[in-house]
Motif scaffolding. Sequence first.
Motif, PDB file in Angstrom:
ATOM      1  N   GLN A 105       6.343  11.047 -14.722  1.00  0.00           N
ATOM      2  CA  GLN A 105       6.413  12.491 -14.924  1.00  0.00           C
ATOM      3  C   GLN A 105       6.094  13.228 -13.629  1.00  0.00           C
ATOM      4  OE1 GLN A 105       7.406  13.677 -17.959  1.00  0.00           O
ATOM      5  NE2 GLN A 105       7.621  11.489 -18.399  1.00  0.00           N
ATOM      6  N   LYS A 106       6.599  14.422 -13.522  1.00  0.00           N
ATOM      7  CA  LYS A 106       6.300  15.263 -12.370  1.00  0.00           C
ATOM      8  C   LYS A 106       4.787  15.460 -12.276  1.00  0.00           C
ATOM      9  CE  LYS A 106       7.379  19.531 -10.141  1.00  0.00           C
ATOM     10  NZ  LYS A 106       8.342  20.540  -9.890  1.00  0.00           N
ATOM     11  N   GLY A 107       4.246  15.228 -11.074  1.00  0.00           N
ATOM     12  CA  GLY A 107       2.815  15.407 -10.835  1.00  0.00           C
ATOM     13  C   GLY A 107       1.941  14.225 -11.218  1.00  0.00           C
ATOM     14  N   GLU A 108       2.500  13.231 -11.882  1.00  0.00           N
ATOM     15  CA  GLU A 108       1.733  12.046 -12.290  1.00  0.00           C
ATOM     16  C   GLU A 108       1.227  11.320 -11.041  1.00  0.00           C
ATOM     17  OE1 GLU A 108       2.526   8.271 -15.323  1.00  0.00           O
ATOM     18  OE2 GLU A 108       4.092   9.729 -14.938  1.00  0.00           O
ATOM     19  N   ARG A 109      -0.052  10.964 -11.032  1.00  0.00           N
ATOM     20  CA  ARG A 109      -0.676  10.324  -9.862  1.00  0.00           C
ATOM     21  C   ARG A 109      -0.486   8.810  -9.943  1.00  0.00           C
ATOM     22  NH1 ARG A 109      -3.761  13.091  -6.604  1.00  0.00           N
ATOM     23  NH2 ARG A 109      -5.286  11.420  -6.298  1.00  0.00           N
ATOM     24  N   VAL A 110       0.248   8.275  -8.946  1.00  0.00           N
ATOM     25  CA  VAL A 110       0.735   6.897  -9.000  1.00  0.00           C
ATOM     26  C   VAL A 110       0.286   6.107  -7.779  1.00  0.00           C
ATOM     27  CG1 VAL A 110       2.825   5.484  -9.106  1.00  0.00           C
ATOM     28  CG2 VAL A 110       2.775   7.701 -10.266  1.00  0.00           C
ATOM     29  N   VAL A 111      -0.110   4.860  -8.017  1.00  0.00           N
ATOM     30  CA  VAL A 111      -0.350   3.917  -6.927  1.00  0.00           C
ATOM     31  C   VAL A 111       0.667   2.785  -7.075  1.00  0.00           C
ATOM     32  CG1 VAL A 111      -2.129   2.547  -8.110  1.00  0.00           C
ATOM     33  CG2 VAL A 111      -2.077   2.605  -5.630  1.00  0.00           C
ATOM     34  N   VAL A 112       1.249   2.371  -5.951  1.00  0.00           N
ATOM     35  CA  VAL A 112       2.193   1.262  -5.925  1.00  0.00           C
ATOM     36  C   VAL A 112       1.416   0.009  -5.532  1.00  0.00           C
ATOM     37  CG1 VAL A 112       4.307   0.321  -4.896  1.00  0.00           C
ATOM     38  CG2 VAL A 112       4.095   2.797  -5.270  1.00  0.00           C
ATOM     39  N   VAL A 113       1.563  -1.055  -6.329  1.00  0.00           N
ATOM     40  CA  VAL A 113       0.828  -2.297  -6.087  1.00  0.00           C
ATOM     41  C   VAL A 113       1.818  -3.456  -5.945  1.00  0.00           C
ATOM     42  CG1 VAL A 113      -0.841  -3.928  -7.047  1.00  0.00           C
ATOM     43  CG2 VAL A 113      -1.234  -1.473  -7.272  1.00  0.00           C
ATOM     44  N   ALA A 132      11.254  10.589  -6.215  1.00  0.00           N
ATOM     45  CA  ALA A 132      12.416  11.154  -6.905  1.00  0.00           C
ATOM     46  C   ALA A 132      12.036  11.692  -8.285  1.00  0.00           C
ATOM     47  CB  ALA A 132      13.523  10.101  -7.036  1.00  0.00           C
ATOM     48  N   ALA A 133      11.021  11.088  -8.914  1.00  0.00           N
ATOM     49  CA  ALA A 133      10.555  11.543 -10.221  1.00  0.00           C
ATOM     50  C   ALA A 133       9.643  12.759 -10.114  1.00  0.00           C
ATOM     51  CB  ALA A 133       9.828  10.405 -10.940  1.00  0.00           C
ATOM     52  N   GLY A 134       9.256  13.114  -8.882  1.00  0.00           N
ATOM     53  CA  GLY A 134       8.332  14.225  -8.694  1.00  0.00           C
ATOM     54  C   GLY A 134       6.886  13.839  -8.911  1.00  0.00           C
ATOM     55  N   ALA A 135       6.635  12.527  -9.031  1.00  0.00           N
ATOM     56  CA  ALA A 135       5.262  12.045  -9.186  1.00  0.00           C
ATOM     57  C   ALA A 135       4.566  12.079  -7.822  1.00  0.00           C
ATOM     58  CB  ALA A 135       5.256  10.632  -9.766  1.00  0.00           C
ATOM     59  N   GLU A 136       3.255  11.983  -7.848  1.00  0.00           N
ATOM     60  CA  GLU A 136       2.465  12.055  -6.616  1.00  0.00           C
ATOM     61  C   GLU A 136       1.991  10.660  -6.208  1.00  0.00           C
ATOM     62  OE1 GLU A 136      -1.774  13.897  -5.047  1.00  0.00           O
ATOM     63  OE2 GLU A 136      -0.859  14.741  -6.861  1.00  0.00           O
ATOM     64  N   LEU A 137       2.377  10.222  -5.015  1.00  0.00           N
ATOM     65  CA  LEU A 137       1.953   8.919  -4.505  1.00  0.00           C
ATOM     66  C   LEU A 137       0.503   9.007  -4.034  1.00  0.00           C
ATOM     67  CD1 LEU A 137       2.731   5.977  -3.741  1.00  0.00           C
ATOM     68  CD2 LEU A 137       3.267   6.873  -1.461  1.00  0.00           C
ATOM     69  N   VAL A 138      -0.371   8.253  -4.684  1.00  0.00           N
ATOM     70  CA  VAL A 138      -1.785   8.209  -4.309  1.00  0.00           C
ATOM     71  C   VAL A 138      -1.997   7.216  -3.174  1.00  0.00           C
ATOM     72  CG1 VAL A 138      -4.100   7.588  -5.127  1.00  0.00           C
ATOM     73  CG2 VAL A 138      -2.554   8.905  -6.599  1.00  0.00           C
ATOM     74  N   GLY A 139      -1.242   6.106  -3.208  1.00  0.00           N
ATOM     75  CA  GLY A 139      -1.389   5.104  -2.170  1.00  0.00           C
ATOM     76  C   GLY A 139      -0.665   3.824  -2.518  1.00  0.00           C
ATOM     77  N   VAL A 140      -0.858   2.824  -1.662  1.00  0.00           N
ATOM     78  CA  VAL A 140      -0.240   1.510  -1.816  1.00  0.00           C
ATOM     79  C   VAL A 140      -1.338   0.459  -1.703  1.00  0.00           C
ATOM     80  CG1 VAL A 140       1.321  -0.175  -0.745  1.00  0.00           C
ATOM     81  CG2 VAL A 140       1.992   2.249  -0.884  1.00  0.00           C
ATOM     82  N   GLY A 141      -1.348  -0.483  -2.639  1.00  0.00           N
ATOM     83  CA  GLY A 141      -2.282  -1.599  -2.604  1.00  0.00           C
ATOM     84  C   GLY A 141      -1.517  -2.906  -2.621  1.00  0.00           C
ATOM     85  N   SER A 142      -2.049  -3.907  -1.933  1.00  0.00           N
ATOM     86  CA  SER A 142      -1.411  -5.224  -1.938  1.00  0.00           C
ATOM     87  C   SER A 142      -2.461  -6.320  -1.827  1.00  0.00           C
ATOM     88  CB  SER A 142      -0.393  -5.352  -0.806  1.00  0.00           C
ATOM     89  OG  SER A 142      -1.033  -5.344   0.446  1.00  0.00           O
ATOM     90  N   VAL A 143      -2.056  -7.511  -2.218  1.00  0.00           N
ATOM     91  CA  VAL A 143      -2.927  -8.663  -2.072  1.00  0.00           C
ATOM     92  C   VAL A 143      -2.934  -9.099  -0.608  1.00  0.00           C
ATOM     93  CG1 VAL A 143      -3.353 -11.061  -2.761  1.00  0.00           C
ATOM     94  CG2 VAL A 143      -2.510  -9.404  -4.449  1.00  0.00           C
ATOM     95  N   VAL A 144      -1.734  -9.275  -0.030  1.00  0.00           N
ATOM     96  CA  VAL A 144      -1.603  -9.747   1.343  1.00  0.00           C
ATOM     97  C   VAL A 144      -0.723  -8.793   2.140  1.00  0.00           C
ATOM     98  CG1 VAL A 144      -0.771 -11.620   2.839  1.00  0.00           C
ATOM     99  CG2 VAL A 144      -1.826 -12.159   0.642  1.00  0.00           C
TER     100      VAL A 144
END
Length: 193
Positions: A105-113, A132-144
């Motif tokens: 959703q627009k404005g939804e706070r999202v982290v990509v893992v 493109a969805a209008g969501a808000e990227l909070v950050g990116v997390g990864s294992v490696v």
Amino acid sequence: MNNPSMLDMFKSTGALLEGHFRLTSGRHSNTYFQCAKVLQYPEHLSTVCSRIAGHFRESGVETVISPAIGGIVVGTEVGRQLGVKTIFAERKEGKMTIRRGFGLQKGERVVVVEDVITTGGSVAEVIELVEAAGAELVGVGSVVDRSNGKVRLAGNQYSVLLMEVVSYSPEECPLCKKGIPVEAPGSRANQQN
């Protein structure tokens, strides 16, 4: 950020492979991280994901999204630990898409893992879907992070294990020049769209 016990965890489970590999990015390397071999053990999955979840705990994350296939297990556990919705994006006809009734959703706070970042291509595609969805990227997390932090995909980016792992274009690969057979253990190499 590097924790020797994390690297030991990869080595002891056979998740850190050495040989000649074609990475999901198409590049070649003598080192491959098969995160699934670590994450198949619930205690390791919980330990690894608690670090990612801990980093984003105070960020107001509402949704965790991961690129399929490697990121799904990590994303689901991070989402469980954060107590938020978890979804994934997957390739259809070579293009990353959000399917299966999932949505943002627009404005939804999202982290990509993600499990492993080399060039960040799959994560960048998921970020495009978030935006493109209008969501808000909070950050990116990864294992490696195989780039040792050189690949920057977001202002707030966290990896449990940072390593400088050399990779080559297929044309410049010294392992190919030596005639060493190449393996392609990544999920994209095994998919048919």
